[in-house]
Scaffold this motif. Structure first.
Motif, PDB file in Angstrom:
ATOM      1  N   MET A   1       0.841  -1.192   0.000  1.00  0.00           N
ATOM      2  CA  MET A   1       0.000   0.000   0.000  1.00  0.00           C
ATOM      3  C   MET A   1       0.881   1.248   0.000  1.00  0.00           C
ATOM      4  N   ALA A   2       0.579   2.169  -0.917  1.00  0.00           N
ATOM      5  CA  ALA A   2       1.366   3.395  -1.006  1.00  0.00           C
ATOM      6  C   ALA A   2       1.143   4.265   0.226  1.00  0.00           C
ATOM      7  N   ASP A   3       2.188   5.014   0.578  1.00  0.00           N
ATOM      8  CA  ASP A   3       2.059   5.927   1.713  1.00  0.00           C
ATOM      9  C   ASP A   3       0.979   6.960   1.441  1.00  0.00           C
ATOM     10  N   MET A   4       0.307   7.368   2.480  1.00  0.00           N
ATOM     11  CA  MET A   4      -0.772   8.345   2.363  1.00  0.00           C
ATOM     12  C   MET A   4      -0.216   9.704   1.947  1.00  0.00           C
ATOM     13  N   LYS A   5      -0.886  10.373   1.023  1.00  0.00           N
ATOM     14  CA  LYS A   5      -0.456  11.687   0.570  1.00  0.00           C
ATOM     15  C   LYS A   5      -0.741  12.738   1.644  1.00  0.00           C
ATOM     16  N   ARG A   6       0.091  13.756   1.670  1.00  0.00           N
ATOM     17  CA  ARG A   6      -0.028  14.791   2.695  1.00  0.00           C
ATOM     18  C   ARG A   6      -1.397  15.472   2.668  1.00  0.00           C
ATOM     19  N   LYS A   7      -1.878  15.814   1.472  1.00  0.00           N
ATOM     20  CA  LYS A   7      -3.154  16.536   1.404  1.00  0.00           C
ATOM     21  C   LYS A   7      -4.299  15.677   1.940  1.00  0.00           C
TER      22      LYS A   7
ATOM     23  N   PRO B   1      -4.951  -0.728  29.424  1.00  0.00           N
ATOM     24  CA  PRO B   1      -4.753  -1.585  28.247  1.00  0.00           C
ATOM     25  C   PRO B   1      -3.612  -1.134  27.340  1.00  0.00           C
ATOM     26  N   TRP B   2      -3.066  -2.111  26.633  1.00  0.00           N
ATOM     27  CA  TRP B   2      -2.115  -1.858  25.555  1.00  0.00           C
ATOM     28  C   TRP B   2      -2.840  -1.961  24.219  1.00  0.00           C
ATOM     29  N   PHE B   3      -2.469  -1.104  23.281  1.00  0.00           N
ATOM     30  CA  PHE B   3      -2.979  -1.183  21.915  1.00  0.00           C
ATOM     31  C   PHE B   3      -1.814  -1.031  20.948  1.00  0.00           C
ATOM     32  N   LEU B   4      -1.777  -1.906  19.954  1.00  0.00           N
ATOM     33  CA  LEU B   4      -0.731  -1.864  18.935  1.00  0.00           C
ATOM     34  C   LEU B   4      -1.220  -1.053  17.739  1.00  0.00           C
ATOM     35  N   VAL B   5      -0.337  -0.207  17.185  1.00  0.00           N
ATOM     36  CA  VAL B   5      -0.695   0.624  16.041  1.00  0.00           C
ATOM     37  C   VAL B   5       0.369   0.466  14.968  1.00  0.00           C
ATOM     38  N   ASP B   6      -0.051   0.155  13.743  1.00  0.00           N
ATOM     39  CA  ASP B   6       0.870   0.010  12.619  1.00  0.00           C
ATOM     40  C   ASP B   6       1.359   1.392  12.199  1.00  0.00           C
ATOM     41  N   PHE B   7       2.673   1.624  12.337  1.00  0.00           N
ATOM     42  CA  PHE B   7       3.249   2.919  11.966  1.00  0.00           C
ATOM     43  C   PHE B   7       4.256   2.784  10.829  1.00  0.00           C
ATOM     44  N   ASN B   8       4.088   1.764   9.985  1.00  0.00           N
ATOM     45  CA  ASN B   8       4.921   1.698   8.789  1.00  0.00           C
ATOM     46  C   ASN B   8       4.621   2.877   7.877  1.00  0.00           C
ATOM     47  N   ASP B   9       3.379   3.333   7.858  1.00  0.00           N
ATOM     48  CA  ASP B   9       3.007   4.600   7.244  1.00  0.00           C
ATOM     49  C   ASP B   9       2.615   5.517   8.399  1.00  0.00           C
TER      50      ASP B   9
END
Length: 258
Positions: free
Chosen positions: A1-7, A199-207
């Motif tokens: 998946m492409a990185d999200m565009k700034r706008k 609680p702990w929550f995991l967040v995907d931060f590759n993007d």
């Protein structure tokens, strides 16, 4: 998946930040206390996530806590003591950019604590956090995940950018070879300290942009119902014409260049 565009990111972020303002108003008016813990791998994006959350908030209602290595006096204290001194008062949000979980992460992996100190931490941490939440503090903990290839790209970017080079420490460089060890330490930490009250929550931060949006959306949904009527604000007219600044002779203007 492409990185999200700034706008696209900025368009999605704006309504979330408006909701964050509402949430902060609720916390301040209800005198609640909120602690948000940000943990994760080096270069995952903790600082950027914290900035996105606090960017539009009332600066009187939040604090960011990012503690350096303990000094000799702090190292002699009860482990949680220096963190406890930074906890919020009523109506305040405190965001920990790394936290007491250093003992279960970098200290464990890099050998900065003994096995006994590590085991004591895993046993005592849930008790410490139970004391906080039983007293009414809201506590939520986020782990920001990032794949090693993406992490290496960010390290390379930081190393080549004079505005970001300060973010890389000797410990960060040494820890690059311990990616798997950090994963094992994270899993053990979460298994020992995840609880309904904390609680702990995991967040995907590759993007990172998508990660920030997902984290903020989750945080807003996790908080209790926070409806506080917003009072309309209407400025009365000035009783005289707007005045210009008058500066005392002792003051000096800086040179105008723009």
């Amino acid at each position: 998946m492409a990185d999200m565009k700034r706008k696209d990111y900025e368009a999605a972020l704006e309504p979330l930040q408006r909701e964050l303002i509402d949430a902060q108003r609720w916390i301040m008016e209800q005198r609640r206390r909120l602690v948000i813990v940000f943990e994760g791998r080096d270069a995952a994006g903790k600082g950027g996530a914290i900035k996105a959350i606090t960017q539009m908030l009332n600066t009187r209602g939040y604090r960011i806590v990012a503690l350096s290595k303990p000094n000799e006096h702090e190292a002699s204290q009860w482990y949680f003591q220096r963190y406890a001194s930074h906890l919020p008062g009523g109506g305040e949000i405190v965001l920990f950019d790394r936290s007491w979980y250093n003992r279960a992460g970098v200290e464990k992996v890099m050998g900065f604590c003994s096995d006994a100190e590590y085991r004591d931490f895993l046993a005592q941490c849930p008790v410490f956090e139970r004391l906080l939440t039983d007293a009414g503090t809201l506590l939520v903990k986020y782990w920001l995940t990032v794949d090693q290839a993406q992490q290496e790209e960010r390290f390379a970017e930081r190393a080549s950018d004079p505005f970001k080079r300060w973010k890389i420490s000797p410990i960060d460089i040494a820890a690059r070879e311990k990616y798997a060890d950090y994963g094992k330490a994270r899993d053990a930490m979460i298994a020992a300290t995840h609880a309904e009250n904390a609680p702990w929550f995991l967040v995907d931060f590759n993007d990172q942009r998508r990660g920030r949006l997902n984290l903020i959306r989750h945080l807003l949904d996790w908080l209790p119902d926070r409806k506080v009527p917003e009072k309309p604000l209407k400025l009365p007219k000035l009783k005289s014409k707007p005045a210009k600044e008058k500066i005392a002779d002792a003051a000096r203007w800086i040179e105008t260049k723009w």
